[in-house]
Every structure is written in C-alpha cells, then in structure tokens.
Design an enzyme around this catalytic site. Structure first.
Site, short mmCIF file in Angstrom:
data_model
loop_
_atom_site.label_atom_id
_atom_site.label_comp_id
_atom_site.label_asym_id
_atom_site.label_seq_id
_atom_site.Cartn_x
_atom_site.Cartn_y
_atom_site.Cartn_z
N CYS A 101 13.92 64.64 50.53
CA CYS A 101 12.84 64.81 51.49
C CYS A 101 11.53 64.94 50.71
O CYS A 101 11.45 65.60 49.69
CB CYS A 101 12.96 66.03 52.40
SG CYS A 101 14.36 65.95 53.50
N ARG B 7 12.52 59.92 47.87
CA ARG B 7 13.13 61.22 48.11
C ARG B 7 13.91 61.27 49.43
O ARG B 7 14.52 62.28 49.76
CB ARG B 7 12.05 62.31 48.13
CG ARG B 7 11.29 62.43 46.84
CD ARG B 7 10.27 63.53 46.93
NE ARG B 7 10.89 64.82 47.01
CZ ARG B 7 11.20 65.59 45.97
NH1 ARG B 7 10.91 65.18 44.76
NH2 ARG B 7 11.78 66.75 46.13
N TRP C 20 15.56 62.92 54.27
CA TRP C 20 16.96 62.62 53.92
C TRP C 20 17.76 63.66 54.68
O TRP C 20 17.71 64.85 54.38
CB TRP C 20 17.18 62.75 52.41
CG TRP C 20 18.56 62.37 51.99
CD1 TRP C 20 19.01 61.10 51.74
CD2 TRP C 20 19.66 63.25 51.75
NE1 TRP C 20 20.33 61.15 51.37
CE2 TRP C 20 20.76 62.45 51.37
CE3 TRP C 20 19.84 64.63 51.83
CZ2 TRP C 20 22.01 62.99 51.06
CZ3 TRP C 20 21.08 65.17 51.53
CH2 TRP C 20 22.15 64.34 51.15
N ASN D 146 11.30 70.68 53.37
CA ASN D 146 12.22 70.04 52.42
C ASN D 146 13.15 71.13 51.91
O ASN D 146 12.68 72.14 51.38
CB ASN D 146 11.39 69.43 51.27
CG ASN D 146 12.23 69.10 50.06
OD1 ASN D 146 13.43 68.84 50.18
ND2 ASN D 146 11.62 69.11 48.89
N GLY D 147 14.46 70.91 52.07
CA GLY D 147 15.43 71.91 51.58
C GLY D 147 16.50 72.15 52.62
O GLY D 147 16.66 71.36 53.56
N GLU E 205 28.93 54.43 33.62
CA GLU E 205 27.58 54.29 34.17
C GLU E 205 27.39 52.92 34.86
O GLU E 205 26.78 52.82 35.92
CB GLU E 205 26.55 54.48 33.04
CG GLU E 205 25.10 54.19 33.42
CD GLU E 205 24.55 55.04 34.56
OE1 GLU E 205 25.21 55.99 34.99
OE2 GLU E 205 23.44 54.72 35.03
N LYS F 280 26.30 52.40 38.76
CA LYS F 280 25.11 51.63 39.14
C LYS F 280 25.48 50.56 40.16
O LYS F 280 24.81 50.37 41.16
CB LYS F 280 24.52 51.02 37.87
CG LYS F 280 23.07 50.90 37.85
CD LYS F 280 22.31 52.09 37.28
CE LYS F 280 22.65 53.42 37.90
NZ LYS F 280 21.97 54.54 37.34
N GLU G 2 26.51 52.05 43.57
CA GLU G 2 25.38 52.71 44.21
C GLU G 2 24.45 51.74 44.92
O GLU G 2 23.96 52.03 46.01
CB GLU G 2 24.62 53.46 43.11
CG GLU G 2 23.43 54.24 43.53
CD GLU G 2 22.72 54.90 42.36
OE1 GLU G 2 23.02 54.57 41.19
OE2 GLU G 2 21.85 55.73 42.61
N HIS H 141 47.97 52.73 33.22
CA HIS H 141 48.54 53.96 33.78
C HIS H 141 48.22 54.11 35.26
O HIS H 141 48.29 55.22 35.81
CB HIS H 141 48.03 55.17 33.00
CG HIS H 141 48.46 55.16 31.56
ND1 HIS H 141 49.77 55.35 31.18
CD2 HIS H 141 47.78 54.89 30.44
CE1 HIS H 141 49.87 55.25 29.87
NE2 HIS H 141 48.67 54.96 29.39
N LYS I 101 16.56 60.18 45.77
CA LYS I 101 16.40 60.69 44.41
C LYS I 101 16.13 62.19 44.47
O LYS I 101 15.72 62.70 45.51
CB LYS I 101 15.19 59.98 43.79
CG LYS I 101 15.33 59.71 42.30
CD LYS I 101 14.29 58.75 41.82
CE LYS I 101 14.34 58.56 40.34
NZ LYS I 101 15.51 57.84 39.89
C1 F6R Z 1 22.32 57.26 39.76
C2 F6R Z 1 21.39 58.37 39.88
C3 F6R Z 1 21.94 59.71 40.16
C4 F6R Z 1 21.19 60.77 39.34
C5 F6R Z 1 21.69 62.17 39.69
C6 F6R Z 1 21.05 63.23 38.83
O1 F6R Z 1 21.64 56.08 39.50
O2 F6R Z 1 20.21 58.19 39.77
O3 F6R Z 1 23.29 59.76 39.91
O4 F6R Z 1 21.40 60.50 37.99
O5 F6R Z 1 21.41 62.43 41.03
O6 F6R Z 1 19.67 63.24 38.97
P1 F6R Z 1 18.77 63.97 37.91
O7 F6R Z 1 18.88 63.22 36.63
O8 F6R Z 1 17.38 63.92 38.48
O9 F6R Z 1 19.29 65.36 37.77
#
Ligand code: F6R
Length: 587
Positions: free
Chosen positions: A2, A27, A72, A96-97, A459, A463, A466, A482, A582
């Site tokens: 948010c 956000r 969000w 936000n929260g 990773e 990616k 996601e 396995h 994010k």
């Molecule tokens: C994946 C991604 C998330 C963040 C995770 C941690 O592409 O961006 O998995 O890595 O939410 O976020 P931070 O690094 O801000 O703690």
C-alpha cells in the site's frame, strides 16, 4: 505494501497526489483513491483497479490539500467500497498496514453498528471521529494507543488546514517542497517535488501544512527529524526507452555491482569490528533476498570456513533460533521494510547475536535494528520483481565473505568490477528469446543446478513463476531423481545451469535424465565441454566465461531476462505481477 501520499500546498492537490500514487503503484495496485479538502468540505473518489482508474476524476477535484492511497488488499477484497480513503464524521483517512485487533476494537467501541467496508482500516477513522475533541494530534495519539499492528495513517479533517499522519512500523517520509509539504510511503513519490525529505520514527505524529511541518514523538513532544537529500529524482523514474522497468533495471545490473563495491569501504571497518570473533553466520531474508543468502552461505563457508546457513526470515523468527553472542545474523532486504526480515533481525539482536543489515534503503527500519549496515547501491527499484538489487546483494555478500575471511577486499573488488562488464555482455545473451517461447508453451519450467548454480536456479524459478505465472521450482540437480523427475514429460522444460567445471559432469547427468524421459532441456552454461556433450540435443544459452565464484552474477542476468521475455510473450505485466506488491510490510 500500500502506498500513501499527502500534500498541503499552493497547487492542485489531486494532481500531485495522483502523480505520487502512480509512482507508488509498485506497493499495491488493486484499488486507489484520493480525498481533497476545500472550503471545509472533503470530496473523495475511490475505485477498484489501478491508479489510472482515478484519472478521469482529477480535473473536477479542487482543493490544495489532500491524501491518496494505492492498495494491496489485506482485509476485504479489492472493490470500490474497500478502497481507501475511508470517512467518518469530520475525518477521512488512508492507511497502510494491518490493524491486528480491529475486530476487538469494533466490538468494544461500535458494537452492533454497521460498517461500510470489510477493511480493518475503517475502525481507525471511526475511532478518530469518536475521540476527537477539537485537537487532531490528541485524537491521533489516543487512537494509536488502542491499535495493535502496523500503520501509517494519514488523515484530513474538516477543521484543519493540513494533513495529519501517525505511524508505527509502516514507513512514512515527510517531503519539504517549494510550494507545499508532503507525506509519502516512499521517496519516488516525491521525486521532482521535494529535494529534501525526513523519515518519521515509530510513534511519531506529524502535522503537515502549506506553511510547515510539526513533528511530535510518541511522548507527544515536538521533535526535529534530520532532513536529508531525496535520492529519488525524476531520472530514477525514467524508463530510459525501455518498455518496462524490469528491463531497465536488468540493464542497471552492472551499475548495481560497481556502485555497491564502491560503497563497501564506508561500511568495512564497522563491519569488521562487529563480526570479529563470530564463529557462525545465519543469513535471513525473504524471497529473492533469501535467495541471495543461499549464495552468501556458499561464499562464507568457502572463503572464511565459518559455518553458515541461509534461513527464510519468516521461519527463523518463529522457530526459537539458537544464536549466541558469537553468531552473526546477516539480514538481507532490498527495501529494509519487509516485516518478517525486520522481526528476524530484531529477534536476533535481542538474543545477543551480532546483526548486520544488507539493504538498498539506507534510512530504512532495518538499518535501525542492526549493529552494522552494508549498503547495496542498486538505486530505486520500481519493478515488483527484484533484479538489480539481487545482484547488488550478491556483490555486497561476496565482499562480506572476504571480510569474514580476514582478507583484503582489493582483489575481490577488482574481480567484481570485471564481472560487471561481463554482466553487461550477458544482457545481449543469444537464444533467450527462443527459450522464452519454449517456457511460455510449457506447463511447468524447472530450474536445476549444483552449489552456486543451484542457488541461481532457485532465484530463476522464483522470477519466472512470479511474473509469468508458470509453475515450477528450483532444485539441486542431484535431487531430481528423488521425486521431481516424476513431473517430466514433453510439456515440461528443465533449465539446467552449469557454470562450475568441477560439477559439470554431475549436472549433465540431470540433463540426460530429463532427455531420456522426453522432457525439453535448456542449458545455461559457459563451459565449452558442456556444449560438446550436448551435441545439439538441448538448447544451449551461452553466457560469458568468468570467475566461477562470480558466475551467479552473470547467470542471474540470463534467468532474469528469460523470466522477463516469457512474461512479455504471455502478455503479463512484468512490472506488476498479479496479487503481489513490493515491500511486504505485513505478515
Ligand atoms: C521477488 C521479490 C521478492 C522480494 C521479497 C523481499 O522478485 O522481489 O521475493 O525479494 O519480498 O523483499 P525485500 O528484499 O525488500 O526484503
């Protein structure tokens, strides 16, 4: 998670707030709203969908102060009704929260009353209205004293010519502009509007008017919070000709490595004194940050021969971790705001461990929970999926491993500079387009590797999942037989990363096992023998030959590009994947 924006000044508030919300969309982007105050009257608009859904209403919203929100959803589905702002009596708020005790508060103060929305936030505005006695600050502190959870609450009140804000755990910055003052969840919202910002601390309340800003700490005493330069500029928001921020940010990977190296010396001495004598290391983080911890574990054990483990922050904090004063806990977070990582760092600190923060956000809360801070200098990352911050983290963690080993970092830094140039050429890697087509058609894409290649496989898989929504996972190549091998058929793709000469033959076994069962295979490699062995039986993505410890930086670029191109082929928005946001400030 948010985004909130507030403004009080001489310009049309709705326009400025709208612009700020567009920039904070990373956000959260399931609904948005704006409220403005004019002549003692509040007018508001809120809509399900992205911020642009508000665009048509802005021109009719007069008023030189107001608040806005991009959501969000946590409580209540994305809808017009649940979108913020929420109003009661003289007050309108954005939040936000998460208010963890919202149902108890509803029962205690508003028993039997009908609420308009399903949100936890509505109880806050109702409480403000209930406890307001003509003094906004007092009402905000009173309400805050009743709340459990995390909040950045910005309010407008028909009696007050400004914006009031109070916070706990969720971030709030104050922006000082030429023609008015601001509040926002994050600095990019204020790029170009404010050259200087300050960061509120937990418990702070601020009154922001056109003429100035007053800040009060949790004891309701007036305080000054340091004003610093706003690092977000209009240039950091520019797409530089790229169709998406994700591509722009992948192109910034080389710079993130170089800038992180250059900044390391500012942290090195403090770090040395903090970790001196540590005999065990735990790296904590979430998502991509955790995945960089998988690499760090290998660096630390290899260079320093200190036992190291990577642990998901949300697991660490709830599993009664065993740490001692000689344990170093390295908390990795791009945003420095992730709730689980913050709590893990705080827990480790309280248990006596030495806490090191590795973050791209120099003024974030995480920096306040650590004995030492190692900067990642990736610049503002706007795409929800982390790219350049991941490579910046790897660079920082590589240097930390050298410091833990008692080594001079000069040579390591030179190696990182060299690899940054190879990352640049990796951006032009051939064959990714056709592999992206293969992945886009698959029902599942699995990433395999050994040792450091395994860490990148995890990773790469995250990616791709996601942003393209293709199922999959990242596994150690040796684990395939396995269980996961059962998934292989002609609709499944296995992407095998092979950059470690020592283990190349072993990883090739996994390639053969998939091929033998009719699965499709692509190999990302920089080893000449691998190409010979494949004999055209699998697609080969050739990445530049490099120092094998630093190959994750180069292969990361390849898997990031693969995810990006696959998402674009499938018409997904790589910058704003569904259901995500994010900076995960809630549990
Ligand atoms: C994946 C991604 C998330 C963040 C995770 C941690 O592409 O961006 O998995 O890595 O939410 O976020 P931070 O690094 O801000 O703690």
């Amino acid at each position: 998670m948010c985004g909130i924006v507030g403004y009080a000044g001489g310009r049309k508030a709705a326009e400025i707030i709208y612009e700020g919300l567009l920039r904070l969309e990373y956000r959260g982007y399931d609904s948005a709203g704006i409220a403005v105050l004019k002549d003692g009257k509040i007018s508001a608009v809120k809509r399900q969908g992205r911020v642009c859904a508000l665009g048509g209403y802005i021109k009719d919203m007069d008023g030189k102060l107001g608040i806005g929100h991009t959501r969000w959803a946590t409580h209540g589905s994305p809808s017009d009704i649940n979108a913020h702002p929420h109003s009661a009596g003289k007050f309108t708020i954005v939040h936000n929260g998460i208010i963890e005790n919202y149902s108890q508060l509803k029962a205690e103060y508003f028993d039997g009353e009908k609420f308009t929305s399903e949100t936890d936030s509505e109880v806050v505005v109702r409480l403000l209205d209930k406890f307001y006695d003509g003094d906004i600050t007092r009402a905000l502190f009173k309400v805050a004293s009743l709340l459990n959870g995390s909040y950045a609450v910005a309010a407008v009140c028909t009696d007050f010519d400004g914006v009031a804000v109070i916070k706990n755990k969720s971030p709030v910055i104050i922006g000082y502009g030429n023609d008015g003052n601001f509040i926002a969840s994050d600095a990019p919202a204020l790029a170009g509007f404010c050259g200087e910002i300050s960061f509120l601390k937990d418990g702070d309340c601020a009154l922001v008017t056109r003429g100035g800003v007053s800040i009060f700490d949790s004891a309701m005493q007036g305080v000054l919070r340091e004003r610093v330069k706003n690092s977000a500029t209009n240039a950091s928001l520019d797409l530089n000709g790229c169709p998406h921020y994700m591509l722009k940010e992948i192109r910034e990977v080389p710079a993130s490595v170089v800038n992180t190296c250059n900044a390391y010396s500012s942290a090195e001495e403090k770090l040395k004194s903090v970790v001196s004598g540590c005999d065990r290391v735990i790296i904590v983080g979430c998502g991509t940050a955790y995945n960089s911890g998988l690499i760090a574990k290998r660096y630390i054990e290899k260079f320093a021969r200190i036992p190291a483990e990577a642990e998901i922050a949300g697991e660490f904090r709830y599993n009664r971790p065993v740490v001692t004063p000689t344990t170093a806990v390295i908390a990795v977070s791009q945003s420095g705001e992730t709730a689980d990582t913050l709590e893990a760092a705080k827990l480790a600190y309280s248990l006596g461990a030495k806490v090191v923060a590795v973050t791209n956000a120099p003024y974030s809360q995480l920096t306040r929970c650590a004995h030492a801070v190692v900067p990642v200098v990736a610049g503002h990352e706007i795409c929800v999926a982390a790219t350049k911050s991941y490579t910046g983290q790897i660079a920082a963690l590589y240097l930390i491993a050298h410091t833990l080993a008692g080594r001079d970092i000069g040579e390591a830094t030179q190696k990182l500079f060299k690899i940054s140039r190879l990352c640049e050429s990796a951006i032009e890697t051939e064959g990714i387009d056709s592999l992206a087509h293969m992945c886009a058609r698959s029902v599942g894409t699995y990433f395999l590797g050994r040792d450091l290649d395994y860490a990148v496989a995890v990773e790469g898989s995250l990616k791709l999942r996601e942003i393209s929504y293709i199922a999959g996972g990242g596994y150690p190549a040796g684990e395939l037989k396995h269980g996961t091998l059962a998934l292989v058929d002609e609709n499944v793709v296995a992407v095998v990363i092979i950059t470690d000469k020592r283990l190349a033959d072993k990883s090739m076994n996994a390639v053969e096992q998939v091929l033998a069962r009719g699965g499709k295979v692509a190999v990302i490699s920089n080893i000449a023998e691998t190409e010979k062995e494949l004999q055209g039986r699998a697609q080969l993505i050739k990445i530049p030959d490099c120092d094998e410890n630093l190959s994750p930086l180069v292969s990361a670029v390849a898997v990031q590009l693969l995810a990006y191109k696959t998402a674009v082929l499938l018409n997904r928005d790589p910058d704003k994947p569904r259901n995500l946001a994010k900076s995960v400030t809630v549990e």
